[in-house]
Scaffold this motif. Structure first.
Motif, PDB file in Angstrom:
ATOM      1  N   HIS A 184      63.512  35.138  14.781  1.00  0.00           N
ATOM      2  CA  HIS A 184      62.964  36.465  15.105  1.00  0.00           C
ATOM      3  C   HIS A 184      63.385  36.928  16.492  1.00  0.00           C
ATOM      4  N   SER A 185      63.440  36.008  17.462  1.00  0.00           N
ATOM      5  CA  SER A 185      63.855  36.493  18.780  1.00  0.00           C
ATOM      6  C   SER A 185      65.352  36.783  18.779  1.00  0.00           C
ATOM      7  N   ARG A 188      65.572  40.248  17.297  1.00  0.00           N
ATOM      8  CA  ARG A 188      65.164  41.268  18.280  1.00  0.00           C
ATOM      9  C   ARG A 188      66.295  41.510  19.288  1.00  0.00           C
ATOM     10  N   ASN A 200      62.811  47.574  20.408  1.00  0.00           N
ATOM     11  CA  ASN A 200      61.589  46.798  20.670  1.00  0.00           C
ATOM     12  C   ASN A 200      60.421  47.299  19.830  1.00  0.00           C
ATOM     13  N   ARG A 203      59.818  47.003  13.470  1.00  0.00           N
ATOM     14  CA  ARG A 203      59.033  45.900  12.909  1.00  0.00           C
ATOM     15  C   ARG A 203      59.947  44.837  12.322  1.00  0.00           C
ATOM     16  N   LEU A 204      59.677  43.575  12.663  1.00  0.00           N
ATOM     17  CA  LEU A 204      60.397  42.431  12.101  1.00  0.00           C
ATOM     18  C   LEU A 204      59.402  41.643  11.249  1.00  0.00           C
ATOM     19  N   HIS A 223      57.417  38.188  17.986  1.00  0.00           N
ATOM     20  CA  HIS A 223      58.344  39.040  17.216  1.00  0.00           C
ATOM     21  C   HIS A 223      58.145  38.959  15.705  1.00  0.00           C
ATOM     22  N   ASP A 225      56.115  40.790  13.221  1.00  0.00           N
ATOM     23  CA  ASP A 225      55.302  42.008  13.232  1.00  0.00           C
ATOM     24  C   ASP A 225      54.741  42.329  11.853  1.00  0.00           C
TER      25      ASP A 225
END
Ligand code: PGA
Length: 249
Positions: A184-185, A188, A200, A203-204, A223, A225
């Motif tokens: 996830h990071s 992002r 930013n 939505r993940l 991250h 979401d």
């Protein structure tokens, strides 16, 4: 950012299952997050009618890249919108595997969904062999590169990414929380490089064997979401606690 609990009914559900929608709406009249169910297209407009005036949104599971034309059996984003859809899932690994969808196919569909004003939920994820080979981030990076529109033509919440490891879908297995955090990071960072700071606010979602018992832990990962939920979205008794966990996160 308003988090998103999304359910994907896949090829499941007939008229009698609409009763689950009433139960879900009763369980969450005003959830502190977005709540979405993507039923098979046969149920979409009736489900949208059931959801009218409630917090529940209804979406499609796929669409054609063109708005209309000679494409037997296909359905466009505009048609799904007309039937009551607000979101469309794209590039699910089952579509990629069963229908040979490539990143280029998914990109064309994503552009069409954005043009129709609906929210595109673009799925990416590695196979077990790719994870074992240590290529997870490379695979995800290349799927993002190939499947996403070059620029954001909507507000950042109009494009959602769902990270769904193929080996975690429907298997009861999930990556470790550290593995979810790493991917996830990475997603992002990749989106921020591509779209700038607006990313930013995108939505993940994590997807793959999300259930009431693991939802809170997954939602505590940076991250993450929201979630894209398959099997556990079919019954309100299973999905409502996942929505509650996200609303509380
Ligand atoms: P699952 O499916 O929750 O049944 O593992 C997730 C998905 O395919 O979106």
């Amino acid at each position: 950012m308003r988090k998103l609990a999304a359910g994907n009914w896949k090829m499941n559900g007939t008229s009698e299952d609409l009763a689950e929608i009433a139960k879900l709406i009763d369980a969450h009249p005003k959830p502190n997050c977005e709540m979405l169910i993507c039923p098979p297209t046969t149920l979409l407009s009736r489900m949208a009618d059931c959801a009218k005036g409630s917090a529940l949104r209804v979406g499609g599971q796929d669409c054609h890249a063109h708005a209309s034309g000679a494409h037997t059996g296909d359905i466009s984003a505009a048609m799904l919108k007309d039937a009551g859809a607000t979101h469309i899932i794209l590039g699910h690994s089952e579509r990629r595997a069963d229908h040979g969808e490539t990143d280029a196919t998914v990109l064309a569909k994503a552009v069409a969904v954005q043009a129709s004003g609906l929210v595109a939920i673009v799925c990416v994820g590695e196979t077990e062999a790719q994870r074992d080979a240590g290529t997870t981030l490379a695979v995800i990076g290349s799927q993002l590169e190939g499947s996403l529109p070059p620029s954001l033509t909507s507000a950042p919440d109009g494009l959602v990414i769902a990270y769904e490891p193929v080996w975690a879908i429907g298997t009861g297995r999930t990556p470790t929380l550290d593995e979810v955090a790493e991917v996830h990071s990475f997603i992002r960072d990749t989106l921020v490089k591509r779209y700038g700071d607006a990313a930013n606010e995108m939505r993940l979602l994590y997807g793959g064997s999300v259930k009431a018992s693991n939802a809170a832990a997954l939602f505590a990962v940076p991250h993450v979401d929201g979630a894209l939920v398959g099997g556990a979205s079919l019954k309100s008794a299973d999905f409502a606690p996942i929505v509650a966990a996200l609303a509380a996160s």
